[in-house]
Design an enzyme around this catalytic site. Sequence first.
Site, PDB file in Angstrom:
ATOM      1  N   ASN A  93       2.389  -2.103   2.918  1.00  0.00           N
ATOM      2  CA  ASN A  93       2.204  -0.651   2.920  1.00  0.00           C
ATOM      3  C   ASN A  93       1.202  -0.323   4.023  1.00  0.00           C
ATOM      4  OD1 ASN A  93       1.673   2.020   2.415  1.00  0.00           O
ATOM      5  ND2 ASN A  93       0.704   1.703   0.424  1.00  0.00           N
ATOM      6  N   TRP A  94       1.717   0.207   5.108  1.00  0.00           N
ATOM      7  CA  TRP A  94       0.830   0.504   6.253  1.00  0.00           C
ATOM      8  C   TRP A  94      -0.069   1.710   5.977  1.00  0.00           C
ATOM      9  CZ3 TRP A  94       3.634  -0.066  11.682  1.00  0.00           C
ATOM     10  CH2 TRP A  94       4.008  -1.404  11.860  1.00  0.00           C
ATOM     11  N   LYS A  95       0.217   2.459   4.938  1.00  0.00           N
ATOM     12  CA  LYS A  95      -0.527   3.702   4.658  1.00  0.00           C
ATOM     13  C   LYS A  95      -0.507   4.573   5.927  1.00  0.00           C
ATOM     14  CE  LYS A  95      -2.892   1.221   1.056  1.00  0.00           C
ATOM     15  NZ  LYS A  95      -4.046   1.036   0.219  1.00  0.00           N
ATOM     16  N   HIS A 121       1.835   5.707  -5.745  1.00  0.00           N
ATOM     17  CA  HIS A 121       0.661   4.950  -5.290  1.00  0.00           C
ATOM     18  C   HIS A 121      -0.592   5.702  -5.746  1.00  0.00           C
ATOM     19  CE1 HIS A 121      -2.332   3.035  -2.802  1.00  0.00           C
ATOM     20  NE2 HIS A 121      -1.468   2.052  -2.607  1.00  0.00           N
ATOM     21  N   GLU A 150      -3.234   6.334  -4.337  1.00  0.00           N
ATOM     22  CA  GLU A 150      -3.781   7.271  -3.340  1.00  0.00           C
ATOM     23  C   GLU A 150      -3.027   8.598  -3.378  1.00  0.00           C
ATOM     24  OE1 GLU A 150      -3.545   4.530  -0.062  1.00  0.00           O
ATOM     25  OE2 GLU A 150      -5.181   3.370  -0.932  1.00  0.00           O
ATOM     26  N   GLU A 203      -1.387  -2.250  -9.374  1.00  0.00           N
ATOM     27  CA  GLU A 203      -2.475  -2.198  -8.404  1.00  0.00           C
ATOM     28  C   GLU A 203      -3.726  -1.633  -9.075  1.00  0.00           C
ATOM     29  OE1 GLU A 203      -0.819  -2.014  -4.105  1.00  0.00           O
ATOM     30  OE2 GLU A 203      -1.267  -0.013  -4.828  1.00  0.00           O
ATOM     31  N   GLY A 230      -8.342  -2.129  -1.212  1.00  0.00           N
ATOM     32  CA  GLY A 230      -9.135  -1.940  -0.002  1.00  0.00           C
ATOM     33  C   GLY A 230     -10.603  -2.267  -0.169  1.00  0.00           C
ATOM     34  N   SER A 248      -6.208  -5.972  -2.345  1.00  0.00           N
ATOM     35  CA  SER A 248      -6.943  -6.985  -1.573  1.00  0.00           C
ATOM     36  C   SER A 248      -6.259  -8.355  -1.567  1.00  0.00           C
ATOM     37  CB  SER A 248      -8.391  -7.100  -2.072  1.00  0.00           C
ATOM     38  OG  SER A 248      -9.067  -5.868  -1.864  1.00  0.00           O
ATOM     39  N   GLY A 269      -1.769  -3.965   1.492  1.00  0.00           N
ATOM     40  CA  GLY A 269      -2.269  -2.865   2.308  1.00  0.00           C
ATOM     41  C   GLY A 269      -2.848  -3.373   3.616  1.00  0.00           C
ATOM     42  N   GLY A 270      -4.162  -3.521   3.677  1.00  0.00           N
ATOM     43  CA  GLY A 270      -4.859  -3.885   4.918  1.00  0.00           C
ATOM     44  C   GLY A 270      -4.264  -5.086   5.641  1.00  0.00           C
TER      45      GLY A 270
HETATM   46  O1  LIG Z   1      -0.345  -0.494  -1.311  1.00  0.00           O
HETATM   47  C1  LIG Z   1      -1.184  -1.399  -1.130  1.00  0.00           C
HETATM   48  C2  LIG Z   1      -2.394  -1.449  -1.877  1.00  0.00           C
HETATM   49  O2  LIG Z   1      -2.998  -0.212  -2.040  1.00  0.00           O
HETATM   50  C3  LIG Z   1      -3.325  -2.572  -1.538  1.00  0.00           C
HETATM   51  O3  LIG Z   1      -4.148  -2.277  -0.453  1.00  0.00           O
HETATM   52  P1  LIG Z   1      -5.143  -3.422   0.083  1.00  0.00           P
HETATM   53  O4  LIG Z   1      -4.303  -4.673   0.248  1.00  0.00           O
HETATM   54  O5  LIG Z   1      -5.672  -2.906   1.378  1.00  0.00           O
HETATM   55  O6  LIG Z   1      -6.180  -3.608  -0.971  1.00  0.00           O
END
Ligand SMILES: O=C[C@H](O)COP(=O)(O)O
Length: 247
Positions: free
Chosen positions: A12-14, A92, A94, A164, A170, A209, A230-231
């Site tokens: 997920n690149w957000k 999600h 967010e 999640e 994050g 994470s 994510g990151g």
């Molecule tokens: O969609 C992905 C998640 O929100 C995980 O994000 P993260 O891997 O940066 O903690």
Amino acid sequence: MTNNRTPLVAGNWKMNGSRSLVETFSHSLNAQSFEGLDVVVCPPDGYLSMFNNEHFSLGAQDVSHLDNGAHTGDMSTDMLKELGAKYVIVGHSERREDHNETNLLVAKKAAKAKQAGLIPIICVGESLSVREAGDVKSFVGEQIAALFAEMTSDTLNDAVIAYEPIWAIGTGKTATPEQAQEVHAFIRKTLTEHDEALAHRTRILYGGSVKPDNAKALFGQPDIDGGLIGGASLKTDDFMAICQAAI
Ligand SMILES: O=C[C@H](O)COP(=O)(O)O
């Protein structure tokens, strides 16, 4: 116990990325073979059609629960399909927080995605305060129960669930494999109460994470069928190492 679930790793690149990152990922992921693993990249919608994705699938990060019309800024299932998406993330944390998305709206989005032939990746998970109050199961249980207000075990078929914990997103504080497994097993048990076959075939991803150095231990848990990343999904080497850990 063995199962027939194909593991899945979705990045997920957000609200990150660039045309040049699309090109780097297209090149790197196509040079790799991911036999026995479904790999999905979910960039911002505008980048979807810029990918050359022979060895992986594309997903969007959100979708409208409506067909079309005067809804500025929203994207419909048909539009996402035209841009090449096969999957779509819904609910999600967010989006639940930034856009006040409720359990009911998330269920409507998941139902709309399934109806249109997209595979929803439905996110659930608790905040730190919910965990500290000892309410993880009732909170996540409600999020899962809400899906059945709009969907049946038939329409949930092939949908993916992503657990999640918000406190792990994050933050670098990942859930331990045991903490994650406990909630994944609970989610599967909750699905069993509706339909045992559905529970057995539903892929449940862990997100929060996930990094190359913790992915193997997380994915080794019996009810963890891959990850929502994510990151680390913005770095080709890290993302590919996480994919390899799921095979
Ligand atoms: O969609 C992905 C998640 O929100 C995980 O994000 P993260 O891997 O940066 O903690």
